[in-house]
Scaffold this motif. Structure first.
Motif, PDB file in Angstrom:
ATOM      1  N   VAL A 172     -32.011  26.013 -36.734  1.00  0.00           N
ATOM      2  CA  VAL A 172     -32.745  25.012 -35.966  1.00  0.00           C
ATOM      3  C   VAL A 172     -32.671  25.379 -34.489  1.00  0.00           C
ATOM      4  CG1 VAL A 172     -32.872  22.574 -35.305  1.00  0.00           C
ATOM      5  CG2 VAL A 172     -32.276  23.210 -37.656  1.00  0.00           C
ATOM      6  N   THR A 173     -33.831  25.506 -33.874  1.00  0.00           N
ATOM      7  CA  THR A 173     -33.913  25.736 -32.441  1.00  0.00           C
ATOM      8  C   THR A 173     -33.847  24.380 -31.755  1.00  0.00           C
ATOM      9  OG1 THR A 173     -35.234  27.728 -32.735  1.00  0.00           O
ATOM     10  CG2 THR A 173     -35.392  26.640 -30.605  1.00  0.00           C
ATOM     11  N   ILE A 200     -37.816  23.080 -34.861  1.00  0.00           N
ATOM     12  CA  ILE A 200     -37.422  22.824 -33.474  1.00  0.00           C
ATOM     13  C   ILE A 200     -37.114  21.349 -33.318  1.00  0.00           C
ATOM     14  CG2 ILE A 200     -38.097  22.923 -31.049  1.00  0.00           C
ATOM     15  CD1 ILE A 200     -40.065  25.156 -31.837  1.00  0.00           C
ATOM     16  N   ARG A 201     -35.968  21.049 -32.699  1.00  0.00           N
ATOM     17  CA  ARG A 201     -35.609  19.659 -32.390  1.00  0.00           C
ATOM     18  C   ARG A 201     -35.605  19.482 -30.881  1.00  0.00           C
ATOM     19  NH1 ARG A 201     -31.220  16.741 -35.886  1.00  0.00           N
ATOM     20  NH2 ARG A 201     -31.753  15.195 -34.343  1.00  0.00           N
ATOM     21  N   PHE A 202     -36.432  18.566 -30.440  1.00  0.00           N
ATOM     22  CA  PHE A 202     -36.505  18.237 -29.022  1.00  0.00           C
ATOM     23  C   PHE A 202     -35.613  17.030 -28.758  1.00  0.00           C
ATOM     24  CE2 PHE A 202     -40.397  20.617 -29.721  1.00  0.00           C
ATOM     25  CZ  PHE A 202     -40.435  21.438 -28.609  1.00  0.00           C
ATOM     26  N   HIS A 203     -34.380  17.310 -28.369  1.00  0.00           N
ATOM     27  CA  HIS A 203     -33.421  16.235 -28.091  1.00  0.00           C
ATOM     28  C   HIS A 203     -33.648  15.612 -26.719  1.00  0.00           C
ATOM     29  CE1 HIS A 203     -30.876  16.806 -31.571  1.00  0.00           C
ATOM     30  NE2 HIS A 203     -30.758  18.085 -31.318  1.00  0.00           N
ATOM     31  N   GLY A 204     -34.278  16.334 -25.818  1.00  0.00           N
ATOM     32  CA  GLY A 204     -34.426  15.876 -24.440  1.00  0.00           C
ATOM     33  C   GLY A 204     -33.392  16.545 -23.554  1.00  0.00           C
ATOM     34  N   ARG A 205     -33.602  16.413 -22.264  1.00  0.00           N
ATOM     35  CA  ARG A 205     -32.739  17.108 -21.306  1.00  0.00           C
ATOM     36  C   ARG A 205     -32.015  16.137 -20.379  1.00  0.00           C
ATOM     37  NH1 ARG A 205     -36.935  22.008 -19.833  1.00  0.00           N
ATOM     38  NH2 ARG A 205     -37.106  22.775 -21.963  1.00  0.00           N
ATOM     39  N   ASN A 206     -31.650  15.003 -20.908  1.00  0.00           N
ATOM     40  CA  ASN A 206     -30.964  13.994 -20.122  1.00  0.00           C
ATOM     41  C   ASN A 206     -29.485  14.358 -19.981  1.00  0.00           C
ATOM     42  OD1 ASN A 206     -29.959  11.748 -18.872  1.00  0.00           O
ATOM     43  ND2 ASN A 206     -30.598  10.302 -20.434  1.00  0.00           N
ATOM     44  N   ALA A 207     -29.183  15.214 -19.006  1.00  0.00           N
ATOM     45  CA  ALA A 207     -27.810  15.689 -18.822  1.00  0.00           C
ATOM     46  C   ALA A 207     -26.861  14.540 -18.489  1.00  0.00           C
ATOM     47  CB  ALA A 207     -27.765  16.746 -17.725  1.00  0.00           C
ATOM     48  N   LEU A 244     -43.859  25.398 -39.609  1.00  0.00           N
ATOM     49  CA  LEU A 244     -43.173  24.864 -38.443  1.00  0.00           C
ATOM     50  C   LEU A 244     -42.898  23.383 -38.630  1.00  0.00           C
ATOM     51  CD1 LEU A 244     -42.395  24.588 -35.362  1.00  0.00           C
ATOM     52  CD2 LEU A 244     -44.843  24.420 -34.940  1.00  0.00           C
ATOM     53  N   SER A 245     -41.708  22.949 -38.235  1.00  0.00           N
ATOM     54  CA  SER A 245     -41.392  21.530 -38.139  1.00  0.00           C
ATOM     55  C   SER A 245     -40.905  21.239 -36.738  1.00  0.00           C
ATOM     56  CB  SER A 245     -40.269  21.146 -39.117  1.00  0.00           C
ATOM     57  OG  SER A 245     -40.744  21.175 -40.432  1.00  0.00           O
ATOM     58  N   LEU A 246     -41.517  20.246 -36.093  1.00  0.00           N
ATOM     59  CA  LEU A 246     -41.112  19.822 -34.755  1.00  0.00           C
ATOM     60  C   LEU A 246     -40.577  18.408 -34.864  1.00  0.00           C
ATOM     61  CD1 LEU A 246     -44.193  20.937 -32.636  1.00  0.00           C
ATOM     62  CD2 LEU A 246     -41.992  22.076 -32.791  1.00  0.00           C
ATOM     63  N   ILE A 247     -39.433  18.164 -34.293  1.00  0.00           N
ATOM     64  CA  ILE A 247     -38.832  16.834 -34.314  1.00  0.00           C
ATOM     65  C   ILE A 247     -38.500  16.444 -32.876  1.00  0.00           C
ATOM     66  CG2 ILE A 247     -36.901  15.418 -35.119  1.00  0.00           C
ATOM     67  CD1 ILE A 247     -38.654  16.400 -37.406  1.00  0.00           C
TER      68      ILE A 247
END
Length: 120
Positions: free
Chosen positions: A44-45, A69-76, A115-118
């Motif tokens: 998983v990317t 691909i999992r887009f978790h976000g970039r909220n550091a 492709l799977s995008l989450i």
């Protein structure tokens, strides 16, 4: 054990797409990638904040049948808050998503059939 439970015992894992999402950078090694490829297991990317120790953003395809691909976000600021709502509180801008599409995704598509995008 009822009928449903017994049927699970006979499932063949090879019939399912298996994906692994690593959370720590120590798993980002050629040895791990080679083993995932040997087992036709999808790496998983992830897209997440650039913080020490997190798994890096990679465009490696270990299973040509699927990349994920999992887009978790970039909220550091919220990432290590202990609050999932704060951790994943991030809206991707059009430019960020376009960069993903034009670089990493475009490269990965050439090596995989599905492709799977989450986005969380």
């Amino acid at each position: 054990m009822d009928t449903y439970d017994r049927s699970i015992i006979h499932l063949n894992v090879a019939d399912f797409a298996v994906a692994v999402e690593f959370r720590h950078a120590s798993w980002a090694t050629d040895r791990v990638f080679a083993e995932l490829e040997r087992r036709r297991t999808t790496l998983v990317t992830v897209d997440e904040p650039d913080l020490p120790g997190l798994f890096p953003r990679l465009d490696i395809v270990t299973n040509p049948g699927l990349f994920y691909i999992r887009f978790h976000g970039r909220n550091a600021k919220g990432w290590r808050s202990g609050n999932m709502q704060k951790q994943f509180d991030y809206d991707y801008g059009d430019d960020e998503l376009r960069r993903w599409a034009d670089t990493r995704i475009a490269k990965m598509v050439r090596h995989a059939g599905r492709l799977s995008l989450i986005h969380i």
